[in-house]
Design an enzyme around this catalytic site. Structure first.
Site, mmCIF file in Angstrom:
data_model
loop_
_atom_site.group_PDB
_atom_site.id
_atom_site.type_symbol
_atom_site.label_atom_id
_atom_site.label_comp_id
_atom_site.label_asym_id
_atom_site.label_seq_id
_atom_site.Cartn_x
_atom_site.Cartn_y
_atom_site.Cartn_z
ATOM 1 N N TYR A 1 0.833 -1.199 0.000
ATOM 2 C CA TYR A 1 0.000 0.000 0.000
ATOM 3 C C TYR A 1 0.871 1.254 0.000
ATOM 4 O O TYR A 1 1.817 1.354 0.784
ATOM 5 C CB TYR A 1 -0.892 0.048 1.248
ATOM 6 C CG TYR A 1 -2.066 -0.899 1.189
ATOM 7 C CD1 TYR A 1 -3.297 -0.471 0.705
ATOM 8 C CD2 TYR A 1 -1.943 -2.216 1.609
ATOM 9 C CE1 TYR A 1 -4.375 -1.337 0.650
ATOM 10 C CE2 TYR A 1 -3.005 -3.096 1.559
ATOM 11 C CZ TYR A 1 -4.224 -2.647 1.070
ATOM 12 O OH TYR A 1 -5.288 -3.506 1.007
ATOM 13 N N GLY B 1 5.540 1.889 -4.967
ATOM 14 C CA GLY B 1 5.027 0.514 -4.958
ATOM 15 C C GLY B 1 6.048 -0.436 -5.564
ATOM 16 O O GLY B 1 6.262 -1.544 -5.063
ATOM 17 N N ASN C 1 -10.298 -3.880 -8.014
ATOM 18 C CA ASN C 1 -9.127 -3.020 -7.822
ATOM 19 C C ASN C 1 -8.228 -3.139 -9.067
ATOM 20 O O ASN C 1 -7.140 -3.698 -9.024
ATOM 21 C CB ASN C 1 -8.382 -3.465 -6.555
ATOM 22 C CG ASN C 1 -7.295 -2.499 -6.133
ATOM 23 O OD1 ASN C 1 -6.986 -1.549 -6.843
ATOM 24 N ND2 ASN C 1 -6.706 -2.744 -4.975
ATOM 25 N N TYR D 1 0.365 -5.717 -10.744
ATOM 26 C CA TYR D 1 0.941 -7.060 -10.583
ATOM 27 C C TYR D 1 1.166 -7.739 -11.933
ATOM 28 O O TYR D 1 2.172 -8.422 -12.130
ATOM 29 C CB TYR D 1 0.039 -7.916 -9.688
ATOM 30 C CG TYR D 1 -0.025 -7.416 -8.261
ATOM 31 C CD1 TYR D 1 1.148 -7.235 -7.519
ATOM 32 C CD2 TYR D 1 -1.233 -7.124 -7.645
ATOM 33 C CE1 TYR D 1 1.104 -6.764 -6.216
ATOM 34 C CE2 TYR D 1 -1.291 -6.654 -6.333
ATOM 35 C CZ TYR D 1 -0.120 -6.478 -5.629
ATOM 36 O OH TYR D 1 -0.150 -6.014 -4.347
ATOM 37 N N LYS E 1 1.828 -6.338 -14.720
ATOM 38 C CA LYS E 1 3.017 -5.704 -15.292
ATOM 39 C C LYS E 1 4.297 -6.329 -14.739
ATOM 40 O O LYS E 1 5.310 -6.409 -15.415
ATOM 41 C CB LYS E 1 2.961 -4.222 -14.940
ATOM 42 C CG LYS E 1 3.916 -3.403 -15.725
ATOM 43 C CD LYS E 1 3.760 -1.949 -15.399
ATOM 44 C CE LYS E 1 4.965 -1.207 -15.893
ATOM 45 N NZ LYS E 1 5.182 -1.283 -17.307
HETATM 46 C C1 LIG Z 1 -0.942 -0.679 -6.413
HETATM 47 C C2 LIG Z 1 0.122 0.216 -5.794
HETATM 48 C C3 LIG Z 1 0.814 -0.498 -4.643
HETATM 49 C C4 LIG Z 1 1.168 0.537 -6.892
HETATM 50 O O1 LIG Z 1 2.156 1.383 -6.338
HETATM 51 P P1 LIG Z 1 2.565 2.727 -7.064
HETATM 52 O O2 LIG Z 1 3.680 3.352 -6.302
HETATM 53 O O3 LIG Z 1 1.367 3.565 -7.303
HETATM 54 O O4 LIG Z 1 3.066 2.161 -8.462
HETATM 55 P P2 LIG Z 1 4.432 2.456 -9.207
HETATM 56 O O5 LIG Z 1 4.563 3.926 -9.421
HETATM 57 O O6 LIG Z 1 5.560 1.794 -8.493
HETATM 58 O O7 LIG Z 1 4.159 1.742 -10.571
HETATM 59 C C5 LIG Z 1 4.880 0.664 -11.060
HETATM 60 C C6 LIG Z 1 4.310 0.277 -12.401
HETATM 61 O O8 LIG Z 1 2.969 -0.225 -12.273
HETATM 62 C C7 LIG Z 1 2.073 0.568 -13.034
HETATM 63 N N1 LIG Z 1 0.891 0.920 -12.234
HETATM 64 C C8 LIG Z 1 0.869 1.268 -10.941
HETATM 65 N N2 LIG Z 1 -0.373 1.584 -10.555
HETATM 66 C C9 LIG Z 1 -1.135 1.446 -11.637
HETATM 67 C C10 LIG Z 1 -2.489 1.663 -11.892
HETATM 68 N N3 LIG Z 1 -3.343 2.105 -10.956
HETATM 69 N N4 LIG Z 1 -2.937 1.417 -13.137
HETATM 70 C C11 LIG Z 1 -2.091 1.002 -14.089
HETATM 71 N N5 LIG Z 1 -0.794 0.786 -13.911
HETATM 72 C C12 LIG Z 1 -0.326 1.016 -12.720
HETATM 73 C C13 LIG Z 1 2.793 1.859 -13.329
HETATM 74 O O9 LIG Z 1 2.369 2.373 -14.584
HETATM 75 C C14 LIG Z 1 4.233 1.486 -13.333
HETATM 76 O O10 LIG Z 1 4.627 1.069 -14.590
HETATM 77 P P3 LIG Z 1 5.806 1.851 -15.391
HETATM 78 O O11 LIG Z 1 7.050 1.439 -14.693
HETATM 79 O O12 LIG Z 1 5.693 1.316 -16.771
HETATM 80 O O13 LIG Z 1 5.484 3.290 -15.272
HETATM 81 C C15 LIG Z 1 -0.431 1.577 -5.310
HETATM 82 O O14 LIG Z 1 -1.045 2.240 -6.380
HETATM 83 C C16 LIG Z 1 -1.414 1.449 -4.169
HETATM 84 O O15 LIG Z 1 -1.032 1.510 -3.009
HETATM 85 N N6 LIG Z 1 -2.720 1.318 -4.468
HETATM 86 C C17 LIG Z 1 -3.713 1.264 -3.430
HETATM 87 C C18 LIG Z 1 -3.537 0.081 -2.540
HETATM 88 C C19 LIG Z 1 -3.688 -1.214 -3.254
HETATM 89 O O16 LIG Z 1 -4.580 -1.370 -4.060
HETATM 90 N N7 LIG Z 1 -2.778 -2.123 -2.938
HETATM 91 C C20 LIG Z 1 -2.811 -3.449 -3.447
HETATM 92 C C21 LIG Z 1 -3.767 -4.234 -2.601
HETATM 93 S S1 LIG Z 1 -3.643 -5.907 -3.047
#
Ligand SMILES: CC(C)(COP(=O)(O)OP(=O)(O)OC[C@H]1O[C@@H](n2cnc3c(N)ncnc32)[C@H](O)[C@@H]1OP(=O)(O)O)[C@@H](O)C(=O)NCCC(=O)NCCS
Length: 173
Positions: free
Chosen positions: A98, A109, A136, A143, A145
């Site tokens: 998260y 993330g 979600n 994941y 990706k």
């Molecule tokens: C999912 C989550 C952990 C990703 O972390 P983040 O810091 O936002 O993601 P990052 O910036 O590290 O992204 C890494 C890659 O994933 C992709 N990605 C991340 N979030 C994305 C989204 N919402 N939609 C599409 N692609 C996404 C990014 O495009 C990136 O790819 P790139 O390297 O080609 O640019 C974060 O958005 C989050 O905390 N979401 C809410 C909580 C959640 O849903 N957690 C998972 C519960 S199982």
């Protein structure tokens, strides 16, 4: 984003863990769930007693993403019998990744995910798995990706609401 550190969470970090846990859960799920179900989950799922047990468990590890002394995200991984399902000794579960809304999309993330993969290599497991809510899509894309593929679906209860989790895994051996 530069200057982010990934640090292991210790028992005396419990207050910060409770804060980031509740805030990120609320930000992620409040729009799709009733206030009552949310409150119930926040009170029980992140109670001090529950977190104390989880932090004392040798088969669970928490990590914070820290920027300028502020916790902006966290990771929880489980192995052996502490996995929420499957409980295969050759597997590692990513139970939670998260990031605070304000810092999403800035590779925080990805850093937490890479820490999970580092732990999986240290442990020498064959695969990493996780469950993610089917509603979600952002997390599912994140994941996918990273190479995860769907292998099952499970029902998960948030209060009185039954929800479907998509189970995903990444074979590493
Ligand atoms: C999912 C989550 C952990 C990703 O972390 P983040 O810091 O936002 O993601 P990052 O910036 O590290 O992204 C890494 C890659 O994933 C992709 N990605 C991340 N979030 C994305 C989204 N919402 N939609 C599409 N692609 C996404 C990014 O495009 C990136 O790819 P790139 O390297 O080609 O640019 C974060 O958005 C989050 O905390 N979401 C809410 C909580 C959640 O849903 N957690 C998972 C519960 S199982």
């Amino acid at each position: 984003m530069n200057g982010i550190e990934i640090v292991k969470v210790m028992l005396n970090d419990i207050d910060q863990l409770q804060r980031i846990g509740k805030q990120t859960f609320y930000e992620t799920f409040s729009s799709g769930n009733s206030e009552e179900n949310m409150k119930g989950y926040l009170d029980n799922g992140f109670s001090t007693d529950k977190l104390k047990i989880e932090l004392s468990d040798k088969r669970s590890e928490f990590y914070f993403a820290v920027l300028d002394d502020n916790v902006i995200g966290y990771l929880k991984v489980n192995s052996g019998q502490s996995q929420t399902e499957i409980k295969d000794d050759n597997a590692l579960e990513i139970e939670r990744i998260y990031v605070l809304k304000e810092f999403q999309g800035k590779k925080v993330g990805q850093l937490l995910y890479e820490k999970a993969m580092e732990v999986s290599k240290q442990k020498g497991v064959d695969y990493v798995w996780l469950g993610v809510w089917e509603e979600n899509p952002g997390a599912i894309r994140f994941y996918k990706k990273n190479g995860f593929v769907e292998f099952d679906k499970h029902i998960f209860k948030l209060g009185d609401d039954e929800q479907t989790d998509i189970m995903m895994k990444l074979q590493i051996k």
